[in-house]
Motif scaffolding. Structure first.
Motif, PDB file in Angstrom:
ATOM      1  N   VAL A   1       0.248  -2.753  10.029  1.00 21.65           N
ATOM      2  CA  VAL A   1      -0.550  -1.560  10.348  1.00 21.65           C
ATOM      3  C   VAL A   1      -1.972  -2.009  10.681  1.00 21.65           C
ATOM      4  O   VAL A   1      -2.711  -2.482   9.810  1.00 21.65           O
ATOM      5  CB  VAL A   1      -0.523  -0.543   9.196  1.00 21.65           C
ATOM      6  CG1 VAL A   1      -1.368   0.673   9.566  1.00 21.65           C
ATOM      7  CG2 VAL A   1       0.915  -0.125   8.892  1.00 21.65           C
TER       8      VAL A   1
ATOM      9  N   VAL B   1      -2.343  -7.534  -2.188  1.00 24.99           N
ATOM     10  CA  VAL B   1      -1.919  -8.339  -1.039  1.00 24.99           C
ATOM     11  C   VAL B   1      -2.895  -9.463  -0.699  1.00 24.99           C
ATOM     12  O   VAL B   1      -2.549 -10.372   0.056  1.00 24.99           O
ATOM     13  CB  VAL B   1      -1.683  -7.471   0.223  1.00 24.99           C
ATOM     14  CG1 VAL B   1      -0.527  -6.513   0.006  1.00 24.99           C
ATOM     15  CG2 VAL B   1      -2.957  -6.745   0.651  1.00 24.99           C
ATOM     16  N   SER B   2      -4.092  -9.410  -1.243  1.00 19.17           N
ATOM     17  CA  SER B   2      -5.058 -10.483  -0.952  1.00 19.17           C
ATOM     18  C   SER B   2      -4.834 -11.701  -1.854  1.00 19.17           C
ATOM     19  O   SER B   2      -5.517 -12.710  -1.699  1.00 19.17           O
ATOM     20  CB  SER B   2      -6.489  -9.965  -1.092  1.00 19.17           C
ATOM     21  OG  SER B   2      -6.777  -9.658  -2.439  1.00 19.17           O
TER      22      SER B   2
ATOM     23  N   SER C   1       0.231   5.408  -1.459  1.00 14.10           N
ATOM     24  CA  SER C   1      -0.637   6.471  -0.933  1.00 14.10           C
ATOM     25  C   SER C   1      -0.483   6.571   0.580  1.00 14.10           C
ATOM     26  O   SER C   1       0.011   5.636   1.229  1.00 14.10           O
ATOM     27  CB  SER C   1      -2.098   6.134  -1.280  1.00 14.10           C
ATOM     28  OG  SER C   1      -2.997   7.062  -0.725  1.00 14.10           O
TER      29      SER C   1
ATOM     30  N   THR D   1      -5.536  10.936   5.220  1.00 12.77           N
ATOM     31  CA  THR D   1      -5.159  10.260   3.972  1.00 12.77           C
ATOM     32  C   THR D   1      -6.416  10.119   3.116  1.00 12.77           C
ATOM     33  O   THR D   1      -7.534  10.324   3.610  1.00 12.77           O
ATOM     34  CB  THR D   1      -4.606   8.835   4.229  1.00 12.77           C
ATOM     35  OG1 THR D   1      -5.710   7.984   4.589  1.00 12.77           O
ATOM     36  CG2 THR D   1      -3.548   8.781   5.314  1.00 12.77           C
ATOM     37  N   PRO D   2      -6.245   9.679   1.867  1.00 15.77           N
ATOM     38  CA  PRO D   2      -7.426   9.492   1.016  1.00 15.77           C
ATOM     39  C   PRO D   2      -8.446   8.505   1.601  1.00 15.77           C
ATOM     40  O   PRO D   2      -9.635   8.586   1.287  1.00 15.77           O
ATOM     41  CB  PRO D   2      -6.822   8.949  -0.291  1.00 15.77           C
ATOM     42  CG  PRO D   2      -5.441   9.531  -0.326  1.00 15.77           C
ATOM     43  CD  PRO D   2      -4.984   9.542   1.112  1.00 15.77           C
ATOM     44  N   MET D   3      -7.994   7.596   2.467  1.00 16.53           N
ATOM     45  CA  MET D   3      -8.931   6.602   3.018  1.00 16.53           C
ATOM     46  C   MET D   3     -10.093   7.250   3.766  1.00 16.53           C
ATOM     47  O   MET D   3     -11.198   6.716   3.785  1.00 16.53           O
ATOM     48  CB  MET D   3      -8.199   5.640   3.955  1.00 16.53           C
ATOM     49  CG  MET D   3      -9.125   4.600   4.565  1.00 16.53           C
ATOM     50  SD  MET D   3      -8.298   3.408   5.604  1.00 16.53           S
ATOM     51  CE  MET D   3      -7.734   2.253   4.410  1.00 16.53           C
TER      52      MET D   3
ATOM     53  N   VAL E   1      -1.470  -2.070  -5.145  1.00 15.85           N
ATOM     54  CA  VAL E   1      -2.366  -2.657  -6.135  1.00 15.85           C
ATOM     55  C   VAL E   1      -2.422  -1.751  -7.372  1.00 15.85           C
ATOM     56  O   VAL E   1      -2.662  -2.227  -8.475  1.00 15.85           O
ATOM     57  CB  VAL E   1      -3.765  -2.899  -5.503  1.00 15.85           C
ATOM     58  CG1 VAL E   1      -4.498  -1.598  -5.243  1.00 15.85           C
ATOM     59  CG2 VAL E   1      -4.599  -3.853  -6.326  1.00 15.85           C
ATOM     60  N   ASP E   2      -2.184  -0.469  -7.166  1.00 14.80           N
ATOM     61  CA  ASP E   2      -2.142   0.496  -8.264  1.00 14.80           C
ATOM     62  C   ASP E   2      -0.674   0.785  -8.606  1.00 14.80           C
ATOM     63  O   ASP E   2       0.007   1.544  -7.899  1.00 14.80           O
ATOM     64  CB  ASP E   2      -2.860   1.780  -7.822  1.00 14.80           C
ATOM     65  CG  ASP E   2      -2.963   2.801  -8.942  1.00 14.80           C
ATOM     66  OD1 ASP E   2      -1.981   2.951  -9.712  1.00 14.80           O
ATOM     67  OD2 ASP E   2      -4.010   3.449  -9.046  1.00 14.80           O
TER      68      ASP E   2
ATOM     69  N   ILE F   1      -6.146   9.321  10.431  1.00 13.99           N
ATOM     70  CA  ILE F   1      -4.972   9.966   9.823  1.00 13.99           C
ATOM     71  C   ILE F   1      -5.417  10.594   8.510  1.00 13.99           C
ATOM     72  O   ILE F   1      -6.196   9.993   7.754  1.00 13.99           O
ATOM     73  CB  ILE F   1      -3.865   8.920   9.554  1.00 13.99           C
ATOM     74  CG1 ILE F   1      -3.539   8.111  10.827  1.00 13.99           C
ATOM     75  CG2 ILE F   1      -2.611   9.586   8.989  1.00 13.99           C
ATOM     76  CD1 ILE F   1      -3.013   8.891  12.007  1.00 13.99           C
TER      77      ILE F   1
ATOM     78  N   PRO G   1      -2.975   3.317  14.293  1.00 10.99           N
ATOM     79  CA  PRO G   1      -3.303   4.740  14.193  1.00 10.99           C
ATOM     80  C   PRO G   1      -4.778   5.022  14.481  1.00 10.99           C
ATOM     81  O   PRO G   1      -5.638   4.172  14.235  1.00 10.99           O
ATOM     82  CB  PRO G   1      -3.007   5.078  12.719  1.00 10.99           C
ATOM     83  CG  PRO G   1      -2.314   3.890  12.143  1.00 10.99           C
ATOM     84  CD  PRO G   1      -2.711   2.717  12.974  1.00 10.99           C
TER      85      PRO G   1
ATOM     86  N   ALA H   1      -1.015  -2.181   3.511  1.00  9.91           N
ATOM     87  CA  ALA H   1      -2.164  -2.038   2.601  1.00  9.91           C
ATOM     88  C   ALA H   1      -3.464  -2.345   3.334  1.00  9.91           C
ATOM     89  O   ALA H   1      -3.547  -3.303   4.106  1.00  9.91           O
ATOM     90  CB  ALA H   1      -2.005  -2.981   1.404  1.00  9.91           C
TER      91      ALA H   1
ATOM     92  N   ALA I   1       1.208  -5.264  -6.624  1.00 10.32           N
ATOM     93  CA  ALA I   1       0.840  -6.449  -5.831  1.00 10.32           C
ATOM     94  C   ALA I   1      -0.484  -6.208  -5.133  1.00 10.32           C
ATOM     95  O   ALA I   1      -0.650  -5.197  -4.440  1.00 10.32           O
ATOM     96  CB  ALA I   1       1.918  -6.761  -4.800  1.00 10.32           C
TER      97      ALA I   1
ATOM     98  N   GLY J   1       0.837  -1.201   0.000  1.00 10.24           N
ATOM     99  CA  GLY J   1       0.000   0.000   0.000  1.00 10.24           C
ATOM    100  C   GLY J   1       0.869   1.246   0.000  1.00 10.24           C
ATOM    101  O   GLY J   1       0.498   2.297   0.523  1.00 10.24           O
TER     102      GLY J   1
ATOM    103  N   VAL K   1      -8.323  -8.233   2.229  1.00  5.89           N
ATOM    104  CA  VAL K   1      -7.203  -7.288   2.105  1.00  5.89           C
ATOM    105  C   VAL K   1      -6.577  -7.028   3.478  1.00  5.89           C
ATOM    106  O   VAL K   1      -5.354  -7.159   3.657  1.00  5.89           O
ATOM    107  CB  VAL K   1      -7.675  -5.950   1.475  1.00  5.89           C
ATOM    108  CG1 VAL K   1      -6.518  -4.948   1.438  1.00  5.89           C
ATOM    109  CG2 VAL K   1      -8.231  -6.189   0.075  1.00  5.89           C
TER     110      VAL K   1
ATOM    111  N   TYR L   1     -14.257  -3.968   9.088  1.00  4.52           N
ATOM    112  CA  TYR L   1     -12.984  -3.275   9.317  1.00  4.52           C
ATOM    113  C   TYR L   1     -12.504  -3.517  10.758  1.00  4.52           C
ATOM    114  O   TYR L   1     -11.338  -3.858  11.000  1.00  4.52           O
ATOM    115  CB  TYR L   1     -13.149  -1.779   9.044  1.00  4.52           C
ATOM    116  CG  TYR L   1     -11.857  -1.003   9.089  1.00  4.52           C
ATOM    117  CD1 TYR L   1     -11.066  -0.873   7.949  1.00  4.52           C
ATOM    118  CD2 TYR L   1     -11.416  -0.402  10.263  1.00  4.52           C
ATOM    119  CE1 TYR L   1      -9.873  -0.166   7.985  1.00  4.52           C
ATOM    120  CE2 TYR L   1     -10.233   0.308  10.308  1.00  4.52           C
ATOM    121  CZ  TYR L   1      -9.459   0.428   9.164  1.00  4.52           C
ATOM    122  OH  TYR L   1      -8.276   1.128   9.206  1.00  4.52           O
TER     123      TYR L   1
END
Ligand code: NAP
Length: 246
Positions: free
Chosen positions: A142, A64-65, A16, A192-194, A38-39, A190, A187, A91, A62, A13, A114, A157
């Protein structure tokens, strides 16, 4: 600080957010970094930036899944740089959130695939490479504050991140005698785009009065992966602006 000279790291991951900040941080301290995502385009952009700063990085695609992707990723790292010392299983996806009685099975399976299976696969194949290389190693998974407490409408999640903490404890017991350390970083929210679009709503959940920044998590991941943390294994470390203390 140059704590990773001569060391090789993979960051999943890494295209990003926290992963990108971690890849930059490890490379800035001397590591040769495989930026995996993955991207591929996102991974390449981060790797290019690192190389432009005269540090070492390559990009790899990659998911990861998928076990075949993770096998190829670890092999790529050892072929390119000769060994593997640090694996950052970062990721993750948020997944669609919703009432627990309406979560489609596919959403549950995707998030677990994932966030939990992906960490298992990263751990499994990193250990294979570390054992083969005869080197001590550090694996940083993470997880999240949601590996410690719950969050309504985020069942998959939350379950995935609790799973990462349990997996980390089991692995640390097994791998301690080999000199391979396994820890989690957990964390709070945070920037991030998530979490795009959620920022203002969750700031009040943090006693420190703001969201965390990816670089703040990356700094702690780098510490945990370094030889300054050689007595740390099997434990989980909050980077949460006081979230869980509430
Ligand atoms: P992010 O900015 O969305 O970065 C995650 C990266 O992982 C993206 O580049 C994403 O690619 C990639 N990815 C998604 N699925 C993947 C897969 N199957 N295989 C490989 N790469 C994949 O998110 P982030 O906030 O940095 O999150 C990093 C980690 O921190 C995650 O494990 C997350 O659960 C955890 N975390 C985040 C927060 C937060 O508030 N941000 C809090 C606690 C924990 P795409 O963009 O193409 O999907």
């Amino acid at each position: 600080m140059i704590r990773f000279e001569g060391k090789v790291a993979i960051v999943t991951g890494g295209g990003s957010g926290i992963g990108a900040a971690t890849a930059r941080r490890l490379a800035s301290e001397g590591a040769a970094v495989v930026v995996a995502d993955v991207d591929l385009g996102h991974a390449e952009a981060v790797a290019r930036e690192i190389v432009a700063a005269r540090r070492k990085a390559i990009a790899a695609a990659a998911d990861v899944s998928k076990e075949a992707d993770v096998v190829a990723l670890v092999d790529r790292a050892t072929c390119a740089f000769g060994a593997l010392d640090v694996m950052v299983n970062n990721a993750g996806i948020g997944g669609v959130q919703g009432d627990i009685d309406e979560v489609p099975l596919e959403v549950w399976q995707q998030v677990i695939g994932v966030n939990l299976t992906g960490v298992f696969l990263g751990l499994k194949h990193a250990v294979r490479a570390m054992k083969a290389g005869g080197r001590k190693g550090a694996i940083v998974n993470v997880a999240s504050i949601l590996g410690h407490v719950g969050f309504a409408h985020a069942a998959a999640y939350t379950a995935s991140k609790h799973g990462v903490i349990g997996l980390t404890q089991a692995a640390a017991l097994e791998l301690g005698p080999l000199g391979i350390r396994v820890v989690t970083v957990d964390p709070a929210f945070i920037r991030t785009p998530m979490i795009a679009g959620m920022e203002d709503g969750v700031i009040p959940l943090h006693p420190i009065g703001r969201l965390g920044m990816p670089e703040e998590v990356a700094a702690f991941i780098a510490f945990l992966a370094s030889d300054e943390a050689t007595f740390l294994t099997g434990a989980s470390y909050l980077v949460d602006g006081g979230y869980v203390a509430r």
